[in-house]
Design an enzyme around this catalytic site. Structure first.
Site, PDB file in Angstrom:
ATOM      1  N   ARG A 118      65.183  27.521  86.633  1.00 49.49           N
ATOM      2  CA  ARG A 118      64.498  28.801  87.070  1.00 49.49           C
ATOM      3  C   ARG A 118      63.103  29.119  86.474  1.00 49.49           C
ATOM      4  O   ARG A 118      62.769  30.026  87.016  1.00 49.49           O
ATOM      5  CB  ARG A 118      65.687  29.672  86.539  1.00 49.49           C
ATOM      6  CG  ARG A 118      67.181  29.660  87.055  1.00 49.49           C
ATOM      7  CD  ARG A 118      68.060  30.242  86.234  1.00 49.49           C
ATOM      8  NE  ARG A 118      67.892  31.800  86.482  1.00 49.49           N
ATOM      9  CZ  ARG A 118      68.598  32.735  85.699  1.00 49.49           C
ATOM     10  NH1 ARG A 118      69.264  32.268  84.712  1.00 49.49           N
ATOM     11  NH2 ARG A 118      68.565  33.771  86.059  1.00 49.49           N
ATOM     12  N   GLN A 124      61.611  30.346  92.269  1.00 56.43           N
ATOM     13  CA  GLN A 124      62.040  31.843  92.100  1.00 56.43           C
ATOM     14  C   GLN A 124      62.583  32.277  93.403  1.00 56.43           C
ATOM     15  O   GLN A 124      63.435  33.290  93.237  1.00 56.43           O
ATOM     16  CB  GLN A 124      60.768  32.541  91.550  1.00 56.43           C
ATOM     17  CG  GLN A 124      60.583  32.771  89.998  1.00 56.43           C
ATOM     18  CD  GLN A 124      59.721  33.250  89.532  1.00 56.43           C
ATOM     19  OE1 GLN A 124      58.873  34.269  90.186  1.00 56.43           O
ATOM     20  NE2 GLN A 124      59.136  32.713  88.292  1.00 56.43           N
ATOM     21  N   ASP A 127      66.290  31.810  93.252  1.00 58.95           N
ATOM     22  CA  ASP A 127      67.061  32.017  92.086  1.00 58.95           C
ATOM     23  C   ASP A 127      68.153  33.145  92.562  1.00 58.95           C
ATOM     24  O   ASP A 127      68.256  34.178  92.251  1.00 58.95           O
ATOM     25  CB  ASP A 127      66.015  32.734  91.084  1.00 58.95           C
ATOM     26  CG  ASP A 127      66.841  32.782  89.551  1.00 58.95           C
ATOM     27  OD1 ASP A 127      67.855  32.290  89.816  1.00 58.95           O
ATOM     28  OD2 ASP A 127      66.005  32.851  88.851  1.00 58.95           O
ATOM     29  N   SER A 130      69.648  35.066  89.392  1.00 60.09           N
ATOM     30  CA  SER A 130      68.939  36.186  89.096  1.00 60.09           C
ATOM     31  C   SER A 130      69.276  37.319  90.133  1.00 60.09           C
ATOM     32  O   SER A 130      69.528  38.616  89.916  1.00 60.09           O
ATOM     33  CB  SER A 130      67.548  36.134  89.174  1.00 60.09           C
ATOM     34  OG  SER A 130      67.086  35.306  87.860  1.00 60.09           O
ATOM     35  N   TYR A 225      66.477  30.485  77.274  1.00 61.52           N
ATOM     36  CA  TYR A 225      67.640  31.165  76.885  1.00 61.52           C
ATOM     37  C   TYR A 225      68.048  31.445  75.649  1.00 61.52           C
ATOM     38  O   TYR A 225      67.154  30.892  74.754  1.00 61.52           O
ATOM     39  CB  TYR A 225      68.708  29.959  77.850  1.00 61.52           C
ATOM     40  CG  TYR A 225      68.734  30.166  79.111  1.00 61.52           C
ATOM     41  CD1 TYR A 225      69.486  31.227  79.863  1.00 61.52           C
ATOM     42  CD2 TYR A 225      68.257  28.923  79.776  1.00 61.52           C
ATOM     43  CE1 TYR A 225      69.652  31.210  81.386  1.00 61.52           C
ATOM     44  CE2 TYR A 225      68.210  28.972  81.168  1.00 61.52           C
ATOM     45  CZ  TYR A 225      68.952  30.064  81.996  1.00 61.52           C
ATOM     46  OH  TYR A 225      69.124  29.829  83.389  1.00 61.52           O
TER      47      TYR A 225
HETATM   48  P1  NAD Z   1      72.079  34.871  80.577  1.00 60.66           P
HETATM   49  O1  NAD Z   1      72.720  35.330  81.454  1.00 60.66           O
HETATM   50  O2  NAD Z   1      72.276  33.428  80.055  1.00 60.66           O
HETATM   51  O3  NAD Z   1      72.235  35.782  79.025  1.00 60.66           O
HETATM   52  C1  NAD Z   1      71.949  37.334  79.178  1.00 60.66           C
HETATM   53  C2  NAD Z   1      71.038  37.675  77.818  1.00 60.66           C
HETATM   54  O4  NAD Z   1      71.936  37.363  76.609  1.00 60.66           O
HETATM   55  C3  NAD Z   1      69.992  36.649  77.591  1.00 60.66           C
HETATM   56  O5  NAD Z   1      68.873  37.593  77.528  1.00 60.66           O
HETATM   57  C4  NAD Z   1      70.330  36.194  76.001  1.00 60.66           C
HETATM   58  O6  NAD Z   1      69.136  35.990  75.403  1.00 60.66           O
HETATM   59  C5  NAD Z   1      71.304  37.262  75.820  1.00 60.66           C
HETATM   60  N1  NAD Z   1      72.005  36.877  74.461  1.00 60.66           N
HETATM   61  C6  NAD Z   1      72.678  35.640  74.131  1.00 60.66           C
HETATM   62  N2  NAD Z   1      73.330  35.788  73.151  1.00 60.66           N
HETATM   63  C7  NAD Z   1      73.074  36.814  72.479  1.00 60.66           C
HETATM   64  C8  NAD Z   1      73.483  37.527  71.404  1.00 60.66           C
HETATM   65  N3  NAD Z   1      74.245  36.693  70.612  1.00 60.66           N
HETATM   66  N4  NAD Z   1      73.122  38.669  71.145  1.00 60.66           N
HETATM   67  C9  NAD Z   1      72.409  39.463  71.922  1.00 60.66           C
HETATM   68  N5  NAD Z   1      71.931  38.832  73.172  1.00 60.66           N
HETATM   69  C10 NAD Z   1      72.204  37.584  73.341  1.00 60.66           C
HETATM   70  O7  NAD Z   1      70.443  34.759  80.646  1.00 60.66           O
HETATM   71  P2  NAD Z   1      69.725  35.330  82.018  1.00 60.66           P
HETATM   72  O8  NAD Z   1      69.715  36.878  82.282  1.00 60.66           O
HETATM   73  O9  NAD Z   1      70.158  34.503  83.102  1.00 60.66           O
HETATM   74  O10 NAD Z   1      68.169  34.779  81.705  1.00 60.66           O
HETATM   75  C11 NAD Z   1      67.822  34.587  80.331  1.00 60.66           C
HETATM   76  C12 NAD Z   1      66.355  34.175  80.295  1.00 60.66           C
HETATM   77  O11 NAD Z   1      65.887  33.316  81.212  1.00 60.66           O
HETATM   78  C13 NAD Z   1      65.594  35.382  80.381  1.00 60.66           C
HETATM   79  O12 NAD Z   1      64.351  35.141  79.486  1.00 60.66           O
HETATM   80  C14 NAD Z   1      64.829  35.686  81.661  1.00 60.66           C
HETATM   81  O13 NAD Z   1      63.717  36.063  81.571  1.00 60.66           O
HETATM   82  C15 NAD Z   1      64.684  34.231  81.957  1.00 60.66           C
HETATM   83  N6  NAD Z   1      64.669  33.839  83.231  1.00 60.66           N
HETATM   84  C16 NAD Z   1      63.467  33.326  83.727  1.00 60.66           C
HETATM   85  C17 NAD Z   1      63.308  33.253  85.053  1.00 60.66           C
HETATM   86  C18 NAD Z   1      61.985  32.691  85.618  1.00 60.66           C
HETATM   87  O14 NAD Z   1      61.108  32.339  84.785  1.00 60.66           O
HETATM   88  N7  NAD Z   1      61.617  32.802  86.540  1.00 60.66           N
HETATM   89  C19 NAD Z   1      64.126  33.516  86.084  1.00 60.66           C
HETATM   90  C20 NAD Z   1      65.483  33.910  85.548  1.00 60.66           C
HETATM   91  C21 NAD Z   1      65.559  34.116  83.965  1.00 60.66           C
END
Ligand code: NAD
Length: 380
Positions: A118, A124, A127, A130, A225
């Protein structure tokens, strides 16, 4: 010419469809012919005629599975795809190892969008995690607002002034940030927390307050992550959160750690401390457990102290038109990458394909899935 088939989803409660009429034109311009199973889009408000008008052919399931070279789905169909066929969707291979073995044995090319790298900027547009998480976060706030028997915004009327709802969002990834934006647009006062310190800036840029906690210094792991916390960190975090949760009217949890059980963030003790009429929505609720002690998917329970705990189910399916449209665009971007001049080019050395291609020509080619199968032993 390559034939792409769009199946009707059959999982209980699923209303989405993998391809929508608006995207058929773009998909066909990659040089493929498109078949759509009769009724595939009905639950998402896309009638068969709309697909025909867009240039697809509407056919029965038997004909589709026979004729399609590439089958498009949201979740893997019960009906086995035929030997040598390609299956593209959110296949969840790490949790469906029996299906992975079967695909590999039968020479199926299984392509799963949930294994997309991702962080690559050119990935993107593909994705789907997302696009669907954005909908889930938005919808979670509407579910919470529907169950909350007061206003979210501050309202001044002739009958007096209502105070705004105090909302806490736990986990500020894609779904959490979408929930923050939605709750703010409804006028709530929003606070959010994430174990990744990088999330603070994103939370604040959406106008929410970041909850500063001290029990975990940094929970950032690989690829943006969160990492799995140690038992002691998890315990300390839960205790620290217990002291904050009771002052909120609405709590929405979205925390996940890839490949692990979701961490418990709202304990039974925290729920007991919340006031009557408060609402907790657990987006992470699953058969494996969720972020809220005792929550179950698709279930709303009013506890003895008047706190409503809602285990979210498949929230993107509850907004099937938007979810299907975004997903169809994600799939179209992926197919534009895989299909050249109407012919699929499977190349596991390509950075994107190295993630999404799970099985090909009789082998499991995705390293994470292959490692898991090896660790469990028994081979294919
Ligand atoms: P996810 O669904 O795996 O998790 C959701 C959120 O839960 C995450 O932000 C994680 O840090 C948080 N989390 C995990 N354990 C926790 C805890 N004990 N207490 C509090 N929070 C906790 O994650 P997601 O939403 O799919 O994406 C996570 C990361 O990936 C983010 O930084 C996002 O910006 C990044 N991302 C980047 C891209 C990109 O660069 N194109 C695309 C998608 C996501």
């Amino acid at each position: 010419m390559t034939t792409v088939g769009v199946v009707r989803e059959r999982a209980p409660g699923e209303r989405r469809v993998a391809m929508v009429p608006d995207v058929i034109g773009r998909l066909r311009s990659t040089g493929v012919e498109v078949l759509v199973e009769a009724g595939a889009g009905t639950a998402a408000w896309f009638p068969d005629e709309a697909y025909e008008k867009a240039g697809a052919q509407v056919v029965a399931a038997s004909e589709l599975y026979q004729a399609a070279d590439i089958v498009l789905c949201v979740s893997p169909p019960e009906q086995p795809v035929r030997d040598g066929q390609a299956l593209v969707g959110l296949l969840d291979p790490l949790r469906r190892l029996d299906a992975v073995r079967d695909w590999a044995r039968r020479g199926v090319t299984a392509v799963s969008l949930d294994q997309l790298p991702r962080t690559l900027s050119r990935a993107q547009a593909m994705d789907a995690l997302s696009s669907q998480a954005t909908i889930a976060g938005y919808r979670a706030v509407l579910v919470a607002a529907g169950a909350y028997s007061r206003y979210f915004p501050m309202l001044t009327t002739a009958a007096g002034t209502s105070t705004p709802a105090k909302v806490l969002i736990l986990g500020a990834g894609v779904a959490g940030l979408s929930a923050i934006g939605t709750a703010r647009r409804l006028g709530a006062v929003v606070t959010a927390y994430d174990v990744r310190p990088q999330a603070k800036g994103e939370v604040e840029s959406l106008g929410a307050k970041f909850l500063e906690l001290t029990s975990v210094e940094s929970g950032a792991g690989d690829g943006g992550y969160a990492r799995a916390l140690t038992g002691a960190e998890q315990q300390a975090l839960q205790e620290e959160l217990d002291r904050h949760i009771e002052r909120f009217d609405v709590v929405i949890t979205t925390a996940q750690v890839p490949g692990r059980r979701p961490p418990v963030l709202v304990s039974a003790g925290a729920l007991a401390g919340m006031g009557p009429g408060s609402v907790v929505v657990d987006l992470a609720a699953s058969e494996l457990g969720g972020n809220v002690e005792g929550s179950e998917p698709e279930q709303a329970v009013v506890r003895d102290n008047g706190v409503t705990v809602i285990g979210a189910g498949n929230l993107p399916a509850s907004m099937a038109t938007a979810a299907s449209t975004a997903y169809a665009r994600n799939l179209n971007a992926l197919l534009a990458h895989l299909v050249r001049d109407g012919v699929p080019h499977i190349d596991p050395a390509d950075e994107i394909q190295a993630g999404v291609v799970i099985t090909h020509q009789g082998s499991v080619v995705n390293p994470a899935v292959a490692n898991l199968l090896d660790a469990l032993g028994g081979g294919l």
